[in-house]
Structures are given as C-alpha cells and as structure tokens.
Motif scaffolding. Sequence first.
Motif, PDB file in Angstrom:
ATOM      1  N   LEU A 255     -19.922  69.915 -31.072  1.00  0.00           N
ATOM      2  CA  LEU A 255     -20.759  68.827 -31.585  1.00  0.00           C
ATOM      3  C   LEU A 255     -22.017  68.661 -30.746  1.00  0.00           C
ATOM      4  N   ASP A 256     -21.883  68.793 -29.426  1.00  0.00           N
ATOM      5  CA  ASP A 256     -23.053  68.700 -28.538  1.00  0.00           C
ATOM      6  C   ASP A 256     -24.083  69.763 -28.889  1.00  0.00           C
ATOM      7  N   VAL A 257     -23.623  70.993 -29.030  1.00  0.00           N
ATOM      8  CA  VAL A 257     -24.521  72.130 -29.273  1.00  0.00           C
ATOM      9  C   VAL A 257     -25.149  72.045 -30.663  1.00  0.00           C
ATOM     10  N   LEU A 258     -24.355  71.706 -31.645  1.00  0.00           N
ATOM     11  CA  LEU A 258     -24.875  71.600 -33.015  1.00  0.00           C
ATOM     12  C   LEU A 258     -25.928  70.497 -33.110  1.00  0.00           C
ATOM     13  N   ARG A 259     -25.692  69.381 -32.439  1.00  0.00           N
ATOM     14  CA  ARG A 259     -26.659  68.290 -32.436  1.00  0.00           C
ATOM     15  C   ARG A 259     -27.967  68.736 -31.793  1.00  0.00           C
ATOM     16  N   ALA A 260     -27.855  69.427 -30.678  1.00  0.00           N
ATOM     17  CA  ALA A 260     -29.059  69.899 -29.978  1.00  0.00           C
ATOM     18  C   ALA A 260     -29.821  70.937 -30.798  1.00  0.00           C
ATOM     19  N   ALA A 261     -29.093  71.693 -31.617  1.00  0.00           N
ATOM     20  CA  ALA A 261     -29.718  72.736 -32.441  1.00  0.00           C
ATOM     21  C   ALA A 261     -30.254  72.193 -33.762  1.00  0.00           C
ATOM     22  N   GLY A 262     -30.069  70.911 -34.003  1.00  0.00           N
ATOM     23  CA  GLY A 262     -30.546  70.326 -35.244  1.00  0.00           C
ATOM     24  C   GLY A 262     -29.685  70.652 -36.454  1.00  0.00           C
ATOM     25  N   ARG A 263     -28.440  71.073 -36.202  1.00  0.00           N
ATOM     26  CA  ARG A 263     -27.517  71.379 -37.296  1.00  0.00           C
ATOM     27  C   ARG A 263     -26.693  70.129 -37.607  1.00  0.00           C
ATOM     28  N   ARG A 264     -26.676  69.739 -38.864  1.00  0.00           N
ATOM     29  CA  ARG A 264     -25.968  68.519 -39.257  1.00  0.00           C
ATOM     30  C   ARG A 264     -24.474  68.799 -39.424  1.00  0.00           C
ATOM     31  N   VAL A 265     -23.684  67.818 -38.978  1.00  0.00           N
ATOM     32  CA  VAL A 265     -22.222  67.884 -39.117  1.00  0.00           C
ATOM     33  C   VAL A 265     -21.793  66.707 -39.997  1.00  0.00           C
ATOM     34  N   PRO A 266     -21.162  66.967 -41.130  1.00  0.00           N
ATOM     35  CA  PRO A 266     -20.623  68.257 -41.584  1.00  0.00           C
ATOM     36  C   PRO A 266     -21.500  68.974 -42.612  1.00  0.00           C
ATOM     37  N   GLN A 267     -22.671  68.432 -42.932  1.00  0.00           N
ATOM     38  CA  GLN A 267     -23.449  69.008 -44.026  1.00  0.00           C
ATOM     39  C   GLN A 267     -23.730  70.497 -43.823  1.00  0.00           C
ATOM     40  N   ASP A 268     -24.157  70.861 -42.610  1.00  0.00           N
ATOM     41  CA  ASP A 268     -24.458  72.257 -42.319  1.00  0.00           C
ATOM     42  C   ASP A 268     -23.240  73.003 -41.778  1.00  0.00           C
ATOM     43  N   VAL A 269     -22.548  72.375 -40.855  1.00  0.00           N
ATOM     44  CA  VAL A 269     -21.378  72.993 -40.217  1.00  0.00           C
ATOM     45  C   VAL A 269     -20.271  71.943 -40.096  1.00  0.00           C
ATOM     46  N   ALA A 270     -19.139  72.213 -40.719  1.00  0.00           N
ATOM     47  CA  ALA A 270     -17.972  71.346 -40.557  1.00  0.00           C
ATOM     48  C   ALA A 270     -17.209  71.777 -39.310  1.00  0.00           C
ATOM     49  N   VAL A 271     -16.636  70.822 -38.599  1.00  0.00           N
ATOM     50  CA  VAL A 271     -15.970  71.118 -37.327  1.00  0.00           C
ATOM     51  C   VAL A 271     -14.565  70.516 -37.319  1.00  0.00           C
ATOM     52  N   VAL A 272     -13.587  71.329 -36.890  1.00  0.00           N
ATOM     53  CA  VAL A 272     -12.207  70.872 -36.726  1.00  0.00           C
ATOM     54  C   VAL A 272     -11.748  71.193 -35.305  1.00  0.00           C
ATOM     55  N   GLY A 273     -11.084  70.240 -34.674  1.00  0.00           N
ATOM     56  CA  GLY A 273     -10.494  70.470 -33.360  1.00  0.00           C
ATOM     57  C   GLY A 273      -8.981  70.546 -33.459  1.00  0.00           C
ATOM     58  N   MET A 274      -8.338  70.618 -32.291  1.00  0.00           N
ATOM     59  CA  MET A 274      -6.879  70.592 -32.219  1.00  0.00           C
ATOM     60  C   MET A 274      -6.453  69.705 -31.057  1.00  0.00           C
ATOM     61  N   ASP A 275      -5.396  68.953 -31.267  1.00  0.00           N
ATOM     62  CA  ASP A 275      -4.728  68.036 -30.331  1.00  0.00           C
ATOM     63  C   ASP A 275      -4.835  66.592 -30.787  1.00  0.00           C
ATOM     64  N   ASP A 276      -5.889  66.256 -31.554  1.00  0.00           N
ATOM     65  CA  ASP A 276      -6.121  64.881 -31.994  1.00  0.00           C
ATOM     66  C   ASP A 276      -5.980  63.914 -30.829  1.00  0.00           C
ATOM     67  N   THR A 277      -6.772  64.144 -29.796  1.00  0.00           N
ATOM     68  CA  THR A 277      -6.783  63.266 -28.633  1.00  0.00           C
ATOM     69  C   THR A 277      -7.558  61.984 -28.941  1.00  0.00           C
ATOM     70  N   ASP A 278      -7.537  61.038 -28.020  1.00  0.00           N
ATOM     71  CA  ASP A 278      -8.296  59.794 -28.193  1.00  0.00           C
ATOM     72  C   ASP A 278      -9.781  60.069 -28.389  1.00  0.00           C
ATOM     73  N   LEU A 279     -10.279  61.150 -27.792  1.00  0.00           N
ATOM     74  CA  LEU A 279     -11.700  61.478 -27.896  1.00  0.00           C
ATOM     75  C   LEU A 279     -12.093  61.855 -29.315  1.00  0.00           C
ATOM     76  N   ALA A 280     -11.148  62.346 -30.106  1.00  0.00           N
ATOM     77  CA  ALA A 280     -11.475  62.777 -31.471  1.00  0.00           C
ATOM     78  C   ALA A 280     -11.947  61.602 -32.315  1.00  0.00           C
ATOM     79  N   ALA A 281     -11.235  60.495 -32.244  1.00  0.00           N
ATOM     80  CA  ALA A 281     -11.610  59.322 -33.030  1.00  0.00           C
ATOM     81  C   ALA A 281     -12.857  58.645 -32.476  1.00  0.00           C
ATOM     82  N   ALA A 282     -13.125  58.818 -31.175  1.00  0.00           N
ATOM     83  CA  ALA A 282     -14.241  58.129 -30.531  1.00  0.00           C
ATOM     84  C   ALA A 282     -15.543  58.923 -30.586  1.00  0.00           C
ATOM     85  N   SER A 283     -15.492  60.194 -30.979  1.00  0.00           N
ATOM     86  CA  SER A 283     -16.698  61.025 -30.976  1.00  0.00           C
ATOM     87  C   SER A 283     -17.614  60.640 -32.139  1.00  0.00           C
TER      88      SER A 283
END
Length: 338
Positions: A255-283
């Motif tokens: 998400l950091d890199v895509l934001r810096a590159a001007g790529r929209r999430v999820p319109q341009d690139v959809a992103v999925v993580g693994m673990d569903d940590t507290d950070l996932a809901a807070a990002s």
Amino acid sequence: MADGPTITTIAERAGVSIASVSRVLNGLPTRQETVRKVMAAAEELGYVRNAVARSLKSRRTHQVAFAMADVGNPAYLAMLRQIQPVLKAAGYRIVLHSTDAVVADEIDVLHSLGERYVDGLIMSPLRVTGQHLQMLATARAPVVIIGSVPEGTRVDNVRADSRTGVKLAIDHLHALGRRRIGMVNGPPDTVPGAARGAAYIEALEACGLPYDESLVQIGDFYRAEGGRAVAALLDRVPDLDALMCANDLIALGALDVLRAAGRRVPQDVAVVGMDDTDLAAASWPSLTSVSLGSAERGKAAAELLLDRLQNGEREPRLVTVPPRLVVRASTTGEEGGT
C-alpha cells in the motif's frame, strides 16, 4: 531484618550480584555454582519459604516460554494475547523469546530446556530443520509447535491451513475480474513461504489462469522488505491488477509503494494480505486479508501445553485452524470487513 531478607541481603551473604540472585530466584539459566551459593544464602536467611525458591527445589518453575520469529509482528501478539490468560489461569508466567527466525537461536532455546528454566515451551519457527527435529525428539520439557512440521513428528502441533487461505484470496480476486495477479512472498525456504508459494500456483490453475513466474517476487515477511519487493515487481510488470501478499506486513508495504507510485487501490491494483492482524482493519484503505486464526492457534497451543504438562504420556495431537477471508476496501473499495 524485621521485614525479612531481600535479594540485596541474599546477594551480600552469597557474595554474588543482585542480578545473579534475581536470575536464580526466577528460575533463569545460571551457573550451578551461583545457584548453590544463592540457595545456601537464601536458606540461611529464611528466604527458602519463598514460593519461587521452593519451586526450584521441586524442579517446577511455573514458567512457560513462547519463542517467536518477530515480537513486533501483530500475528504473534495476537497469539500471545490468548496464550497468556490460559497459562496465567493455571499459575504459569510467560517468558518471551524473539528469535528473528534465526535457526541457531531457536536451537539454543530448545537446548536450554535441559536447564529447566521453564516447564514447557510454545515455539513458532519459520523454518523447521533437521536440527529442530532432532532437538524436538529429545526435548527435556514439553513442546508445542505452532506451524507445520513433517508428518510423523511426535510433537503437539497447531497449524494454519494457509493453502486454503491463499485459494480463498485468489478466488476472490478472480471473481472481481482481476487477471494479472501478482504474488509477493517471503523466503521460499520457510514453512509459510513454501506453502503459500505452492498454493498460489494451484489457485491460479484452479481459476484457469496460467502461472507466470514474472508475476512472483520474493521478499521477506516485514513491511519495508515487502515494499521493496512490490516496487521491484511493479517495475517489471507495470500492468498487474492485483497483489496477493504472503502476510499483512508485506501488504502494508505494498500500500505504501502503490500510494507513492500514484496507483489507486483497489481501482488500479487490488491488494490482499494474510493473517488479518489489527493493522489490516486500521490501514488506509482497510486491507482485505485472510485470517489464519492467530488468536485461535495461540489458545489451542496453550491448552495443548497445559494438557501435556498434566498428561505427559499421551499421544501427540494435531490441531488445524481453518482460514477465513475478511473482505475490506483494498479489494472492493467498500469499508467494513465481512
């Protein structure tokens, strides 16, 4: 000495440092000569009545160790939040080891069980080597492994089904119309890296998508390293439209890199993580992630260890925690997990 002896008076009587007295009375590894001096001084001063000192004589420390790769990873913290209350209710304290996934450090933890500084160990190694298996076979205290071990390994084991978890994520991305799905993985010589890499290929094939090696980038299970891996992948494959990340920290780096590159999430690139940590809901945007049941695995491991401490002769048990896809804005554009 109306208030009774202290570690300071014991240290003075034994001729050792206060730190040495503290280590002995807390059951931590210490030279046997130091243990002898401290225990002799404690007994002379009447400190042997202390419950910890009595536990040393009975060879029960009422301590349990939890060894993990990275104490800063929220997945391990979720495990700890469940491990601690289960063990605390049974009268045990927790000793934490953050090994940085260094095999030698993990082997040292297993070897130190012979010093009886804890009554049992919960360990979550990223790599399981022949050394691990040898030490597990001869461990001097009960051990529970969180993570996959080879079939036939005689140890209590709690594992996640990350292969099914990756399939849930790829199926979700495919259903959203994504066809250039990249994978950012951790080291393939780790247990999760190997499992998730293989599952990615299988999931693509199940969706009728060809496997393209150029869409895979190897990094490590940390945010900064994940970000660098995503940047390299984007440079090589600028038209990818989705990213399957091997854990949430890698996904946050994405998400950091895509934001810096001007790529929209999820319109341009959809992103999925693994673990569903507290950070996932807070990002931002909130991260779609595969829950591997970190809390459930921690609780199950603690319960297995307690049962082993009480029933040492029983057969080893395996507990598998099923995965669950939690959909958020990083793939659908809509806030609120399901």
